[in-house]
Write a protein that holds these residues in place. Structure first.
Motif, PDB file in Angstrom:
ATOM      1  N   VAL A 198      -0.554  -2.661   1.919  1.00  0.00           N
ATOM      2  CA  VAL A 198       0.690  -2.936   1.192  1.00  0.00           C
ATOM      3  C   VAL A 198       1.441  -1.682   0.765  1.00  0.00           C
ATOM      4  O   VAL A 198       2.602  -1.765   0.359  1.00  0.00           O
ATOM      5  N   GLY A 199       0.808  -0.528   0.836  1.00  0.00           N
ATOM      6  CA  GLY A 199       1.479   0.687   0.386  1.00  0.00           C
ATOM      7  C   GLY A 199       0.576   1.887   0.533  1.00  0.00           C
ATOM      8  O   GLY A 199      -0.567   1.784   0.990  1.00  0.00           O
ATOM      9  N   SER A 200       1.069   3.034   0.125  1.00  0.00           N
ATOM     10  CA  SER A 200       0.283   4.262   0.180  1.00  0.00           C
ATOM     11  C   SER A 200      -0.680   4.329  -1.002  1.00  0.00           C
ATOM     12  O   SER A 200      -0.554   3.567  -1.970  1.00  0.00           O
ATOM     13  N   GLY A 226      -7.229  -2.327   7.111  1.00  0.00           N
ATOM     14  CA  GLY A 226      -6.980  -3.724   6.773  1.00  0.00           C
ATOM     15  C   GLY A 226      -8.231  -4.534   6.485  1.00  0.00           C
ATOM     16  O   GLY A 226      -8.142  -5.733   6.199  1.00  0.00           O
ATOM     17  N   TRP A 227      -9.403  -3.895   6.534  1.00  0.00           N
ATOM     18  CA  TRP A 227     -10.670  -4.560   6.212  1.00  0.00           C
ATOM     19  C   TRP A 227     -11.388  -3.769   5.127  1.00  0.00           C
ATOM     20  O   TRP A 227     -11.199  -2.557   4.997  1.00  0.00           O
ATOM     21  N   HIS A 287      -2.294   2.312   3.109  1.00  0.00           N
ATOM     22  CA  HIS A 287      -2.048   2.646   4.502  1.00  0.00           C
ATOM     23  C   HIS A 287      -3.050   3.679   5.017  1.00  0.00           C
ATOM     24  O   HIS A 287      -3.404   3.680   6.198  1.00  0.00           O
ATOM     25  N   GLU A 288      -3.514   4.560   4.122  1.00  0.00           N
ATOM     26  CA  GLU A 288      -4.448   5.619   4.534  1.00  0.00           C
ATOM     27  C   GLU A 288      -5.896   5.148   4.623  1.00  0.00           C
ATOM     28  O   GLU A 288      -6.758   5.898   5.096  1.00  0.00           O
ATOM     29  N   ALA A 295     -10.375  12.772   4.022  1.00  0.00           N
ATOM     30  CA  ALA A 295      -8.929  12.868   3.785  1.00  0.00           C
ATOM     31  C   ALA A 295      -8.497  12.034   2.590  1.00  0.00           C
ATOM     32  O   ALA A 295      -7.682  12.479   1.768  1.00  0.00           O
ATOM     33  N   THR A 296      -9.025  10.812   2.446  1.00  0.00           N
ATOM     34  CA  THR A 296      -8.616   9.987   1.299  1.00  0.00           C
ATOM     35  C   THR A 296      -9.236  10.491   0.006  1.00  0.00           C
ATOM     36  O   THR A 296      -8.630  10.375  -1.056  1.00  0.00           O
TER      37      THR A 296
END
Length: 367
Positions: free
Chosen positions: A320-322, A297-298, A291-292, A60-61
């Motif tokens: 911190v953001g998209s 967060g790691w 965020h995606e 997806a990313t």
């Protein structure tokens, strides 16, 4: 050369933080700057590649990066090719705060075999989204899975390791003959890392479309601490750029793209990497703050779960953001980790350059 003792001499080398870009007599409007990067048959809106790390790249990313104008490379030895649904495992890892416990659990999770049918499925998913497709394997696993990757009709095949040489000697198995392999493969290959003139020249002679430059300096790497090996990025890029110039003459005009890989966590370092000779930059750490990002967060790479000698660690990267905000802004974090594309555009405009290849000629100083 400098003396470090009676019996040893050494080169002085510089990291990207050791150098700075010098403004020229001319400035440009930011709207005049083109960040287009063409490699092989494809052109991208900007010269940034998302690194093949499980903490930032999922199908997806990779699709989202492609839609935003860049190239996302999926790790074909990662969780997405070992498990049908790795999301529960990613959530489990995100809840482990202890470093030793996280490393032990990752070693267990990544012991699951790679499944060729999942390589095929993941590449198909990205291709059906209408964006460029790129997958990465280590040199150790390339022989076993390259036919699956080639059959998946990828746009780029990335062979990526801590260090990759054109001449690898091993008594355990027949080494990968990069020159023959790349010649026979019907897919453009990006290979690395390397960090010296001679090693880069040998990789260019294999026929690779691009060479990854960097060794030991990534945010999640502890290679320098564990193995004692590291080459600062500014000097590595300058040396490899010299190898490219010599290879251009040797080959009668064949251009090999240099991609800075590692030691890059802020937009200013991206600009300085190109100023030192890179055509593009492989980015990891800043994208882990999206965020995606699957890492929740790691941030970590393959070195963190190496079965015999971990040479990396998970590092916290608060979101911190998209992805769109991190690449294109607006920036709400004044630390060079957001609006990466906009910052590069502004750096070029401020120094009077409108094309990335011209920007490679900008003056730099040791700061």
């Amino acid at each position: 050369m400098i003396d470090i003792g009676r019996s040893k001499r050494a080169h002085r080398a510089y990291s990207l933080d050791d150098v700075a870009i010098v403004p020229s007599r001319r400035t440009r409007g930011a709207e005049e700057v083109s960040l287009n990067w063409r490699i092989d048959a494809l052109t991208f809106d900007f010269p940034l590649i998302a690194a093949p790390m499980d903490s930032i790249m999922s199908p997806a990313t990779a699709i989202e990066i492609g839609r935003l104008g860049g190239l996302g490379v999926l790790n074909l030895e990662g969780l997405w090719t070992r498990y049908d649904d790795p999301e529960p495992l990613l959530a489990e890892l995100a809840d482990i705060d202890d470093q030793l416990a996280a490393t032990a659990r990752m070693q267990q999770i990544y012991a699951e075999p790679i499944k060729p049918e999942l390589i095929t499925a993941r590449m198909k998913e990205i291709r059906e989204a209408g964006v460029p497709v790129a997958g990465s394997l280590s040199p150790q696993n390339t022989q076993d899975y390259y036919q699956v990757v080639e059959a998946a009709a990828v746009d780029f095949f990335v062979i990526r390791g801590t260090t990759v040489s054109a001449e690898h000697v091993s008594g355990d198995r027949e080494p990968l003959n990069l020159k023959k392999f790349i010649y026979d493969l019907d897919v453009p290959v990006i290979v690395g890392g390397c960090a010296t003139y001679q090693a880069a020249l040998h990789l260019m002679r294999t026929g690779a479309a691009g060479v990854l430059v960097g060794f030991g300096g990534g945010a999640a790497h502890t290679t320098a601490d564990v193995l004692g090996i590291e080459v600062p990025m500014a000097s590595a890029l300058a040396d490899v750029a010299e190898a490219r110039r010599d290879y251009l003459d040797e080959s009668g005009g064949r251009y090999v793209h240099l991609i800075a890989d590692g030691s890059i966590s802020k937009s200013g370092q991206i600009a300085k990497a190109i100023a030192c000779g890179a055509d593009a930059v492989m980015v990891g750490s800043p994208l882990a703050r999206a965020h995606e990002a699957p890492g929740r967060g790691w941030h970590w790479g393959a070195e963190a779960w190496h079965a015999e000698l971990p040479r990396g660690e998970r590092v916290p990267r608060p979101q911190v953001g998209s992805l769109a905000e991190i690449l294109h802004g607006p920036s709400r974090v004044p630390d060079g980790t957001m609006n990466l594309v906009g910052a590069l555009r502004r750096s070029m405009a401020t120094t009077g350059y409108t094309e990335v290849k011209e920007f490679q000629r900008v003056e730099v100083v040791v700061s």
